[in-house]
Each structure stands twice: as C-alpha cells, then as structure tokens.
Design an enzyme around this catalytic site. Structure first.
Site, PDB file in Angstrom:
ATOM      1  N   ALA A   1      -6.046  -7.926  -1.145  1.00 10.47           N
ATOM      2  CA  ALA A   1      -5.518  -7.472  -2.436  1.00 10.47           C
ATOM      3  C   ALA A   1      -6.237  -6.196  -2.851  1.00 10.47           C
ATOM      4  CB  ALA A   1      -5.706  -8.550  -3.503  1.00 10.47           C
ATOM      5  N   ASP A   2      -5.517  -5.361  -3.566  1.00 16.74           N
ATOM      6  CA  ASP A   2      -6.144  -4.157  -4.124  1.00 16.74           C
ATOM      7  C   ASP A   2      -5.492  -3.844  -5.464  1.00 16.74           C
ATOM      8  OD1 ASP A   2      -8.176  -2.017  -3.296  1.00 16.74           O
ATOM      9  OD2 ASP A   2      -6.523  -0.832  -4.116  1.00 16.74           O
TER      10      ASP A   2
END
Length: 209
Positions: A78-79
């Site tokens: 995730a970012d």
C-alpha cells in the site's frame, strides 16, 4: 471468510504501525515485513500511477522477503499520498517544508489517495481510494505547536488524522481509514476474493497465549 482460518495467509509488506493496527482492528491474521522499495516519482508519472506502482513493488518485494512457502501466501502493498491541487505532499523534510504544507492545506480541501495491491505468485488485485479532507483555517501558533508535538515528521501530508492531527480537520468525505493509510472498505472485498479470513478473535487469543 470471517470466523474461519483458511489456507490463505496474509503478509503486510509495510512497516507502518498504523496499517498493522487497522488490520488488527478487523482481526486479520497476518505477519509483517518492511521491504526496501525506493520511493522516487518518475518524470511524467502521475500521482495515481506513482502510488499504484509503489504498492505493486512493495507487494512483490514482500513475497521475496519471506522465508515461508509461497503456497497460499498473499502480500499486501500500500502507498498513500496527499494531493493539494497539483502538489504532492509527502513526509515533511523539515519545519519549513511542514509549514509550507500547512499553509497550502489551511482552510481548503485536499485529496488523500491510497493504492492497494494484494498479490500472490499467481494472481493480483489492485484498488485505489480517494478521500476528500477539509482543514480548518490554521494560525501560525497552531502550526508551530503541532510541529512541536513530533507527530507530523513521519506522516504523508504532515498530519495524522488518527492522532493529534484530528484537531486540524473540519470535515472528510469518503473513507476515514484511507486517510489513516489503509482503506478497509476497499480491502475487505479483496481479502474475501483471496480467501483471507477476518474477524478471527480466536486466532488472536491463541497468538497472544
């Protein structure tokens, strides 16, 4: 797959304690690694493409880091970034950078974008979520005082809505957990597709014993 521990296993490819806490909130069994993925936006790369690439690279790197058998293993990358107009706000480099961010966010609405990538050796699911956040009008005193708390230093956009930074926010439209860093509303259907269980209270009781 609530209430049952299936064969699929989850690896959180992130060192973020906030993402780990959100997975724990819905009682997802997982292990955690911190992959070393360079976070450098490429020339001409849109913010949306940038975070999706990073999420993919983190998920892939997570699979490479584990000593576990990859059979039934899923890696979650995730970012998250904050977008004020065309300006990407990442973690503040210093107080001057933080102050510039707060001036840009004060009294306005901005976007918080998170890209997810849930990946196995054979399949992959990807999603992006956007939440709109409006800040109160901030005074110089408030900006200085919030910086001195130490909270902004490791936060995208320079604030943490789940912490002291909640006092900066006037309203949000969309997913709250997205602003924290892991949009559960988007993630849970992905877990279901991958047969990764949640609501596993008995798992956590056994893990803590």
């Amino acid at each position: 797959m609530p209430n049952s521990f299936a064969a699929s296993r989850l690896l959180l490819a992130s060192g973020s304690p906030r993402r780990a806490a959100l997975l724990a909130q819905i009682a997802v069994p997982f292990s955690q690694v911190t992959p070393a993925v360079p976070e450098q936006r490429q020339a001409g790369e849109s913010p949306q493409d940038y975070i999706q690439r990073l999420a993919h690279d983190k998920a892939e790197a997570g699979l490479q880091l584990t000593d576990e058998s990859n059979a039934g293993l899923w890696s979650l990358g995730a970012d998250t970034l904050v977008l004020a107009g065309d300006r990407v706000l990442e973690k503040p480099r210093d107080f001057a950078d933080f102050e510039s961010m707060m001036r840009a966010l004060s009294g306005t609405e901005h976007s918080v974008l998170t890209a997810l990538c849930l990946r196995s050796t054979e399949r992959q699911f990807s999603r992006q979520v956007e939440t709109r956040v409006r800040f109160r009008h901030l005074t110089t005193t408030q900006i200085d005082a919030y910086w001195r708390t130490g909270e902004p230093a490791d936060k995208a956009g320079g604030y943490g809505i789940q912490g002291l930074g909640a006092a900066l926010v006037e309203s949000i439209s969309g997913s709250y957990s997205n602003v924290v860093g892991l949009p559960l509303e988007a993630l849970v259907p992905m877990l279901e597709h991958a047969a990764i269980p949640y609501w596993c209270e008995s798992y956590w009781q056994e893990a803590d014993s």
